[in-house]
Write a protein that holds these residues in place. Sequence first.
Motif, PDB file in Angstrom:
ATOM      1  N   PHE A 207       1.164   4.300  -2.930  1.00 36.62           N
ATOM      2  CA  PHE A 207       0.902   5.687  -2.551  1.00 36.62           C
ATOM      3  C   PHE A 207       1.416   6.666  -3.613  1.00 36.62           C
TER       4      PHE A 207
ATOM      5  N   SER B 177       0.830  -1.204   0.000  1.00 36.38           N
ATOM      6  CA  SER B 177       0.000   0.000   0.000  1.00 36.38           C
ATOM      7  C   SER B 177       0.863   1.253   0.000  1.00 36.38           C
TER       8      SER B 177
ATOM      9  N   SER C 181      -6.092   0.380   2.668  1.00 36.50           N
ATOM     10  CA  SER C 181      -4.651   0.081   2.683  1.00 36.50           C
ATOM     11  C   SER C 181      -4.382  -1.381   3.019  1.00 36.50           C
TER      12      SER C 181
END
Length: 595
Positions: A259, A255, A328
């Motif tokens: 980003f 995750s 996430s």
Amino acid sequence: MKKTSLALGLILILGFLAYANSLDNPFIWDDQNLIVANPYIKDIRLIKNLFTKDLGYGTQFSNFYRPLQSLSFELDYYLWGLKPFGFHLTNLLLHIGCAVMLYFLFSLIFPRRKSVGLITALFFLVHPVQTEAVTYISGRADSLAGLFILSSLFLYVKHSLCQSRRKSFLLGSSICFILALLSKETALILPFLILLYDISFASDKLNFRDKCKFRYSLFFLMSLTYILLRLNVLNFLNQPLFLSEFALRWRLLSSAKIFALYLSLLILPLHLHMERSLPMVSTIWDKELFFSLALISLLVILAVRSFRSSRVSFFGLIWFVLNLVPVSNIVPLNANMAEHWLYLPSVGLFLLLALGFDRLLRAAKPLKILAIILLFFLLGGYSFLSARRNLDWQDPERFFQNILIYSPDSSEAHNCLGSLYLKQGKIDLAIEQFKQAVENGRYNYKSYGNLASALRQNKQLDLAISVYEQALKLRPDIPGLYNNLGNVYADQGNLTKAQEMFLQALRLYPEFALCRVNLAKVYFDLGKTDLAVQEAQNAIALEPEFSSAHYVLGLIYHKLKQYDLARQSYQRALELNPQLRQAQQNLNRLKELAF
């Protein structure tokens, strides 16, 4: 008041300009299961099932509990039938509604800088990354939950700013929070957004302890209640999700790696597509991971520094990060990235962008003119890109092929493209796509089921049975697989085995109207006429507008020489579907018998 009216008019006009060409787009992807083949949105008597079953109950595996999304589909169906235009219009109005709430929210928080709210709302409205939540009908959960989250936060701010501390605002905020939770699970982030607002802007005299006692406890108690219900009564998960096989540390690092990609999509929204299949991080020495972690560290430093110098910047940065937390993969999901997951997080960065434009608009005249030109350029450019992206959704074949350009290993895209070819009668192409789907997703029962359906149409019945049995080994709880396997046995003339499969499907899913129609035909062929009539009537009771059920009931009555009842059934079938030629031919034969 005049400025507010102008702002709202601008939001409405720009929203329709960016998305008008999406209104005639067809149903696509999950729309087929959640809308077209979903009996629960077509019969108000089944409305209780929307609140007790998962989103895809009976049509596809799902652990999503989103009754308000299904309820909105039911309302659309009541108003428009199965015309995609009405469903798309609702999506667009919800998106515009979110933009309007953003304008009101930030105008309330920044009463002397209303341009900040308007510019934030306009960027949110037209940015192309939002198309997956707006142009895609089944993506409605994002805008529906977003509308209630923003409304809840707006009413909370009203309560916070109101000197009389009107409890009606707090009550309205809590009701909107419940509605948001019934729209999408990610609404659980709202209490933290409320906390973020208070940390960033609250100027009331209540201390933290009092706020915990009188405000925060209410929202966190509702969150806890929702979580307990989802873990127990409303837990529909009967097998691990795809990413649950990866340890928490690898899910979180993946995750973090994504980003940077999210940021790049917001800055330069090109090559948009669904089904982003990104490899999971498996080592801490991943170069892209280092870059993303450095970027996250930089944002954290900026957020900490901005807390003292610019609370607006702090709010925007933390908003972006906070709203990404639910997706996430702290709790395993069925994907590690999706464009529509940026729907609410993007607001944080758009707020920062609006803040920059607001400062330029307050500067000297040359900078002000430059800011206006740049603002028009960006809004116009994003609107154009959104309108162009909408075109991808107009042609399903183009849409799925576009996905496979960027994600060639997507079994879902191969499945959807194969299903499209199957509808077009291109059986060989369909089989090729389904085989590729099986190769890319050996644990995806849908790939096997689709391949078996294509083999059945290609008259390869023994092979179709074998493939269906492989699918059932993966998911013995899917009623559609038993129904389809029953059809193959019926094609072979093995009526006893067909009956066994249909009954097993109905044990799993009693509201399966199509399966009841198939069972009615088998019962009749087995000489069980009373049971045949009963099953056809059961199907009609479940779906009164199911034309095939009326037609099959007409066939049964016809063969039983109950001609008046047969005539009524054929006529009803033709009222519902004038394209049923066989029903018209049989009705003509009955008219000849009358003479």
